[in-house]
Design an enzyme around this catalytic site. Sequence first.
Site: not given
Length: 507
Positions: A55, A309
């Site tokens: 992110k 992730s």
Amino acid sequence: MPAMAATDYLERILTARVYDAAVETPLEEMPILSARIGNRILLKREDMQPVFTYKLRGAYNSLSRLPKEKLERGVITASAGNHAQGVAYSAQKLGCRAVIVMPATTPSIKVDGVRRRGAEVVLHGDSYSDAYAHAMELVQQTGATYVPPFDDPDVIAGQGTVGMEILRQHPDPIHAIFVPIGGGGLAAGLGYYVKRLRPDIRVIGVEPVDSDAMRRSIEAGERVTLDQVGLFADGVAVKQVGEETFRLCRQVLDEIILVDTDAMCGAIKDVFEDSRSILEPSGALALAGLKAWAAREGAEGETLLAIASGANMNFDRLRHVSERAEIGEAREAILAVTIPEQPGSFRAFCERLGNRAITEFNYRAADPNEAHIFVGVKIEARRQAAELVEQLNAAGFKALDLTDNEMAKLHIRHLVGGRAPQIEHELVYRFEFPERPGALLNFLTHMGRGWNISLFHYRNHGADFGRVLVGMQVPPAEEAALQRFLDELGYQYRDERDNPAYALFLG
């Protein structure tokens, strides 16, 4: 692939400003898992970013492109955690004020991570939607700039640099890349880049079975809003995907795979075994999808790649992960077996199990004629559970496979021996209580005054909600009132009266 829209995401990705804050993460082989499933498995280690999640790429690219006057007024975002840390870290790098609105149910490790990076945290509501609404109110009040978590071209382009790195790091053939989907920013950006340069590579999205907003939207041909989302993989718990991410994902994704909690827990264990690293549930989502796809397709000898992730895992959640990982890996079967209540029966049962290792065994005398046993057995493949049940039934033991029974896995295994046939009019429901002070009191306050609680089991699993099994004595004439209570309460629930695990061990 269909023609893309006017926005040139290839140029945006190639010129994205991410490396002032983010790093190029390694692409690592998983030798243990590769050998087990017969394919070459590669893992893109985005959990190794400074904030332990990809992110950061989109957040920094977005903030770095803001005019000076907007940076001086500060930025605001709403996030369940990973995007929040990316914005906080980026704002700290750029010297601007950041306010992060997070749901009150956000894991403490993510809240603390945001605060450590100098951002102001505002906890509001139970979901991302609640946090977003409050963030927009603060934008109106302060004039700060809102930084979207996924539905923004600069954020999408920043996330797309993951795809750019993969193709540079591995120019050899790749059969498929598996990418987690929440709001869709990573899937859109990575998918766009990969399909523009290597259209032969399949790009496959992965969502939890209880948070599949993108899959449903693509099937419907328009964005849909989910009534509820599962919170175990809080990093992808999004009720509605972005407008731009939906447009792009419809073009670039070959398909979307759905996986459950057990599969994610199994994938977390796989990564730990190969790397000694621990991913969060959404961080292991893509690998869980990869394994499910490989099993479905019978794939052999292919190069398959998954995005790791994120690694912002609450430590206390590990107890739930470890408990469910064996089932997610198809290494444990949970069975209910009925044997005669007589000397020698237990030995005969164990003889039928042969050399299989028993992982759990629960029993308490409750009937003069039959004994109901809750047993966990080591297996090597999911089909072996069905084979074992068939063998036991053929030997005269009544066996039932509970491996996929959520009530059995969450509650029954801790309640065996609690049968109470004298209890009348008992209704049993499985709830998800928000993990916050007052949730139980709210339940009891709204509950009918004349209904007795005959069973209650709660166990903290380190998640954002509490899994609770409740038995209530409700006369048949008051079942309509019970339904009103359940509807007004607002908690997710499931009627478990017909669950065979309840009948065998608690009814």
